[in-house]
Scaffold this active site. Structure first.
Site, PDB file in Angstrom:
ATOM      1  N   CYS A 116       0.809  -1.226   0.000  1.00 35.28           N
ATOM      2  CA  CYS A 116       0.000   0.000   0.000  1.00 35.28           C
ATOM      3  C   CYS A 116       0.841   1.275   0.000  1.00 35.28           C
ATOM      4  O   CYS A 116       0.330   2.356  -0.270  1.00 35.28           O
ATOM      5  CB  CYS A 116      -0.945  -0.004   1.194  1.00 35.28           C
ATOM      6  SG  CYS A 116      -1.959  -1.477   1.267  1.00 35.28           S
ATOM      7  N   HIS A 261      -3.134   7.153   3.216  1.00 39.35           N
ATOM      8  CA  HIS A 261      -3.521   5.837   2.707  1.00 39.35           C
ATOM      9  C   HIS A 261      -4.946   5.526   3.171  1.00 39.35           C
ATOM     10  O   HIS A 261      -5.310   5.800   4.312  1.00 39.35           O
ATOM     11  CB  HIS A 261      -2.546   4.780   3.235  1.00 39.35           C
ATOM     12  CG  HIS A 261      -2.947   3.385   2.867  1.00 39.35           C
ATOM     13  ND1 HIS A 261      -3.353   3.039   1.599  1.00 39.35           N
ATOM     14  CD2 HIS A 261      -3.039   2.252   3.619  1.00 39.35           C
ATOM     15  CE1 HIS A 261      -3.661   1.758   1.576  1.00 39.35           C
ATOM     16  NE2 HIS A 261      -3.488   1.260   2.777  1.00 39.35           N
ATOM     17  N   ASN A 291      -9.984  -0.175  -0.111  1.00 36.05           N
ATOM     18  CA  ASN A 291      -8.525  -0.044  -0.015  1.00 36.05           C
ATOM     19  C   ASN A 291      -7.911  -0.538  -1.334  1.00 36.05           C
ATOM     20  O   ASN A 291      -7.889  -1.734  -1.597  1.00 36.05           O
ATOM     21  CB  ASN A 291      -8.040  -0.883   1.173  1.00 36.05           C
ATOM     22  CG  ASN A 291      -6.527  -0.844   1.354  1.00 36.05           C
ATOM     23  OD1 ASN A 291      -5.804  -0.324   0.503  1.00 36.05           O
ATOM     24  ND2 ASN A 291      -6.057  -1.399   2.458  1.00 36.05           N
TER      25      ASN A 291
HETATM   26  O1  UT7 Z   1      -3.648  -1.383   3.655  1.00 39.11           O
HETATM   27  C1  UT7 Z   1      -2.665  -1.983   4.415  1.00 39.11           C
HETATM   28  C2  UT7 Z   1      -2.852  -1.691   5.825  1.00 39.11           C
HETATM   29  N1  UT7 Z   1      -4.105  -2.250   6.314  1.00 39.11           N
HETATM   30  C3  UT7 Z   1      -4.675  -1.704   7.350  1.00 39.11           C
HETATM   31  O2  UT7 Z   1      -4.199  -0.704   7.830  1.00 39.11           O
HETATM   32  C4  UT7 Z   1      -5.896  -2.368   7.936  1.00 39.11           C
HETATM   33  C5  UT7 Z   1      -5.823  -2.333   9.442  1.00 39.11           C
HETATM   34  N2  UT7 Z   1      -6.891  -3.029  10.143  1.00 39.11           N
HETATM   35  C6  UT7 Z   1      -8.193  -2.683  10.073  1.00 39.11           C
HETATM   36  O3  UT7 Z   1      -8.565  -1.797   9.339  1.00 39.11           O
HETATM   37  C7  UT7 Z   1      -9.172  -3.378  10.988  1.00 39.11           C
HETATM   38  O4  UT7 Z   1      -8.446  -4.144  11.941  1.00 39.11           O
HETATM   39  C8  UT7 Z   1     -10.173  -4.303  10.244  1.00 39.11           C
HETATM   40  C9  UT7 Z   1     -11.185  -3.447   9.458  1.00 39.11           C
HETATM   41  C10 UT7 Z   1      -9.444  -5.222   9.302  1.00 39.11           C
HETATM   42  C11 UT7 Z   1     -10.973  -5.121  11.237  1.00 39.11           C
HETATM   43  O5  UT7 Z   1     -11.623  -4.281  12.183  1.00 39.11           O
HETATM   44  P1  UT7 Z   1     -11.505  -4.581  13.752  1.00 39.11           P
HETATM   45  O6  UT7 Z   1     -12.309  -3.571  14.428  1.00 39.11           O
HETATM   46  O7  UT7 Z   1     -10.034  -4.647  14.085  1.00 39.11           O
HETATM   47  O8  UT7 Z   1     -12.219  -5.972  13.869  1.00 39.11           O
HETATM   48  P2  UT7 Z   1     -11.627  -7.359  14.451  1.00 39.11           P
HETATM   49  O9  UT7 Z   1     -10.678  -7.961  13.494  1.00 39.11           O
HETATM   50  O10 UT7 Z   1     -11.195  -7.152  15.868  1.00 39.11           O
HETATM   51  O11 UT7 Z   1     -12.936  -8.218  14.492  1.00 39.11           O
HETATM   52  C12 UT7 Z   1     -14.056  -7.896  15.354  1.00 39.11           C
HETATM   53  C13 UT7 Z   1     -15.150  -8.883  15.080  1.00 39.11           C
HETATM   54  C14 UT7 Z   1     -14.690 -10.335  15.082  1.00 39.11           C
HETATM   55  O12 UT7 Z   1     -15.738 -11.126  15.632  1.00 39.11           O
HETATM   56  P3  UT7 Z   1     -15.663 -11.615  17.160  1.00 39.11           P
HETATM   57  O13 UT7 Z   1     -14.414 -12.419  17.270  1.00 39.11           O
HETATM   58  O14 UT7 Z   1     -15.639 -10.358  17.973  1.00 39.11           O
HETATM   59  O15 UT7 Z   1     -16.917 -12.402  17.299  1.00 39.11           O
HETATM   60  C15 UT7 Z   1     -14.573 -10.666  13.615  1.00 39.11           C
HETATM   61  O16 UT7 Z   1     -14.738 -12.032  13.349  1.00 39.11           O
HETATM   62  O17 UT7 Z   1     -15.697  -8.638  13.771  1.00 39.11           O
HETATM   63  C16 UT7 Z   1     -15.711  -9.868  13.050  1.00 39.11           C
HETATM   64  N3  UT7 Z   1     -15.571  -9.559  11.630  1.00 39.11           N
HETATM   65  C17 UT7 Z   1     -16.615  -9.277  10.849  1.00 39.11           C
HETATM   66  N4  UT7 Z   1     -17.931  -9.210  11.112  1.00 39.11           N
HETATM   67  C18 UT7 Z   1     -18.748  -8.883  10.083  1.00 39.11           C
HETATM   68  C19 UT7 Z   1     -14.430  -9.495  10.897  1.00 39.11           C
HETATM   69  N5  UT7 Z   1     -14.743  -9.183   9.635  1.00 39.11           N
HETATM   70  C20 UT7 Z   1     -16.087  -9.045   9.581  1.00 39.11           C
HETATM   71  C21 UT7 Z   1     -16.996  -8.728   8.552  1.00 39.11           C
HETATM   72  N6  UT7 Z   1     -18.299  -8.649   8.852  1.00 39.11           N
HETATM   73  N7  UT7 Z   1     -16.590  -8.448   7.284  1.00 39.11           N
END
Ligand code: UT7
Length: 334
Positions: A116, A261, A291
């Site tokens: 990225c 980004h 993204n």
């Molecule tokens: O471009 C390169 C750099 N990339 C980045 O900078 C991305 C950085 N990370 C992020 O933007 C975020 O961490 C994400 C958007 C990827 C994820 O958001 P989060 O708030 O960190 O969510 P999480 O991974 O902690 O997941 C929270 C919950 C989980 O469920 P449980 O374990 O709490 O039951 C996931 O399984 O959300 C669940 N989850 C979803 N639920 C509905 C993960 N993806 C989804 C989804 N829809 N698409």
């Protein structure tokens, strides 16, 4: 004699297929509400293979437009830098491919893979080459067709990424006055090895080639430990942006446009707050593009130029983070 680099034109390459959050509701256990609130994404664009779209076709659209806007002839380009993690083929690489499709008969060609961070790292490279006197007219493309590397069963990654391309033409200016002329004022890049491979495309390289027995386990897909990457991204983007502003003796209040980004609206807001740059000065296209990795910053800049939002003299701060990890910032006076 001194040489500095100025950005003279940009162009956008837009894939034709629009995929909404609602479309993903039909594929994985997700919701429009979760995607919007956790990321800020509403829809993204994918290349349409049925229409013959590839990374090269959208990059060609961007490159042609940038040449037209820069009033530059293809034969005047002496270097093309193509930033991507999702090339149509590894060999020939994308930059060599573009010399044919754009008619760059006098250009050297470099592909840069910094995920990225790619486009802004490409601009950092272009600026360094121009300052050295080596090249005078450089095309920098950031482009991705990451839809081909998404596991459509993995809700934690498939909803995040989109395809897109953008191009910028960077030209040499002789003996510029850095206090007022339109030039790239400074840039700063770092890397921090992602030893845990929190953000990776593990299969398909020479460590685990397609024919290897382990390939089925790792697959050809993007995998991400989102929270680990979130923390590193915030830290890296703040560090790089602060250092560039200090290097160029610029205050956050001097910045006219902050172009970060586009991975997650929460990261953008947090970084903006830590840098003391208000949201009105921050450009966002994440809601419509997702993204697009190496293409995020250049698609923003090209859109902003299309809308006549950037005026001559505006200070524009670009700030990126990506797989590797690689991160950095670049400050330009438009
Ligand atoms: O471009 C390169 C750099 N990339 C980045 O900078 C991305 C950085 N990370 C992020 O933007 C975020 O961490 C994400 C958007 C990827 C994820 O958001 P989060 O708030 O960190 O969510 P999480 O991974 O902690 O997941 C929270 C919950 C989980 O469920 P449980 O374990 O709490 O039951 C996931 O399984 O959300 C669940 N989850 C979803 N639920 C509905 C993960 N993806 C989804 C989804 N829809 N698409």
């Amino acid at each position: 004699m001194t040489w500095n680099a100025t950005i003279v034109g940009t162009g956008l390459g837009v894939p034709s297929k629009v995929v909404t959050n609602k479309d993903f509701e039909k594929m994985v256990d997700t919701s429009d509400e979760w995607i919007r609130t956790r990321t800020g994404i509403c829809e993204r664009r994918f290349i349409d293979r049925d229409k013959g779209e590839t990374l090269e076709t959208i990059a060609l659209q961007a490159g042609k437009k940038a040449l037209e806007n820069a009033k530059t002839k293809p034969e005047d380009i002496d270097l093309i830098i193509f930033a991507t993690t999702s090339p149509d083929t590894f060999m020939p690489n994308m930059s060599c491919r573009m010399t044919a499709s754009l008619g760059l008969v006098n250009a050297a060609a470099i592909d840069q893979n910094a995920a990225c961070s790619g486009f802004v790292l490409g601009m950092h490279t272009a600026d360094s080459f121009i300052r050295s006197g080596q090249y005078k007219n450089i095309m920098v493309i950031g482009g991705e067709a990451l839809s081909s590397a998404l596991d459509m069963k993995d809700r934690s990654t498939c909803v995040l990424f989109g395809d897109g391309a953008g191009a910028a033409i960077v030209q040499a200016v002789e003996n510029a006055d850095l206090s007022k002329d339109s030039v790239i004022l400074g840039s700063k890049f770092y890397a921090k090895a992602d030893v845990k491979e929190s953000l990776s495309m593990a299969g398909g390289g020479t460590r685990t080639p397609y024919w290897h027995e382990d390939f089925a386990k790792v697959g050809p897909y993007i995998r991400m430990q989102g929270q680990d990457v979130f923390k590193e991204a915030t830290r890296g983007m703040v560090r790089a942006a602060k250092e560039v502003m200090a290097q160029c003796e610029v205050m956050p209040s001097d910045i006219k446009w902050f172009v970060p980004h586009q991975a997650n609206l929460r990261i953008i807001e947090m970084v903006g707050k830590m840098l003391e740059i208000p949201s009105e000065k921050t450009y966002i296209n994440l809601d419509r593009w997702g993204n697009t990795s190496a293409a995020t910053v250049i698609t923003c800049l090209a859109e902003m130029e299309e809308k006549n939002m950037i005026n001559k003299g505006d200070l524009v701060l670009m700030d990126v983070f990506g797989g590797g990890f690689s991160y950095g910032a670049l400050l330009a006076r438009w």
